[in-house]
Design an enzyme around this catalytic site. Sequence first.
Site, PDB file in Angstrom:
ATOM      1  N   ASP A 109       0.888  -1.272  -0.131  1.00  0.00           N
ATOM      2  CA  ASP A 109       0.081   0.038  -0.084  1.00  0.00           C
ATOM      3  C   ASP A 109       0.923   1.276   0.033  1.00  0.00           C
ATOM      4  OD1 ASP A 109      -2.103  -1.819  -0.034  1.00  0.00           O
ATOM      5  OD2 ASP A 109      -2.338  -1.452   2.453  1.00  0.00           O
TER       6      ASP A 109
HETATM    7  N1  URA Z   1      -1.498  -5.904   4.089  1.00  0.00           N
HETATM    8  C1  URA Z   1      -1.846  -4.367   3.951  1.00  0.00           C
HETATM    9  O1  URA Z   1      -2.600  -4.228   4.451  1.00  0.00           O
HETATM   10  N2  URA Z   1      -1.134  -3.592   3.303  1.00  0.00           N
HETATM   11  C2  URA Z   1       0.158  -4.106   2.660  1.00  0.00           C
HETATM   12  O2  URA Z   1       0.637  -2.776   2.174  1.00  0.00           O
HETATM   13  C3  URA Z   1       0.532  -5.187   2.711  1.00  0.00           C
HETATM   14  C4  URA Z   1      -0.131  -6.145   3.382  1.00  0.00           C
END
Ligand code: URA
Length: 243
Positions: A109
């Site tokens: 993310d």
């Molecule tokens: N899980 C998440 O919520 N975000 C990420 O970036 C990776 C795994």
Amino acid sequence: MSAVTRMRLDKFLANTGLGSRAQVRKLIRSGQVTVDGATVKDPSFAFNPHRAIVIAAGAELEYREHHYLMLNKPPGVISATEDRLHTTVLDLLPPAYRHLKLFPVGRLDRDTQGLLLLTDDGAMAHNLLSPKKRVPKTYLALVQGWVGKKEQEAFARGIALRDFTTLPARLEILEAGPQSRVKITICEGKFHQVKRMFHALGKEVLALTRIGFGPLALDENLPPGAMRELTARELSSLLEWRQ
Ligand code: URA
């Protein structure tokens, strides 16, 4: 593994990370490159990259068909190859790598930081991203509220989300408190997965860092935004990963 038996000299040099095609052509024309002992000034000169000994500006170059970089992704950067609004992980590439067709293996993310593999090896990426391979991903998270045995058991059982139930995952509590520090290992990679797992248990993730991906561990000497090539040992552990 490789089917390439002929390659232009300028492409070979650019692939080793010496510079862009234009930069390496200049180097070739200046007479600083030899192939099997003979100076070659023609950038289009073709040869077998696996067999020839190429020396540029006094240093012997090793042929690499593909490239593998470990990035410590900083928050605020997106795991995409292009975006009109945001900085992407490819915008962080040092100039010598910009002309290669690198892409991130999977996504983190925008606000997540940590280990992200960049490569131009589509077959390896496909292998690592295949749900069947169940590649483990390990994260450190700061979570709002106390995290305890109840959450640990829920992670181990699998958590029912709106669209799927998660596979059993490992939750280790590093520090429980009004904000808890935990370590999570999941063998899937669904969108916002870790955040959604905690959210389903009534908890919010405040910060998330990936520290492990398959056999790779985030290099603690890599500051956020920095990257380096995988070592030979890291690369062979990846190539051998559950073939
Ligand atoms: N899980 C998440 O919520 N975000 C990420 O970036 C990776 C795994």
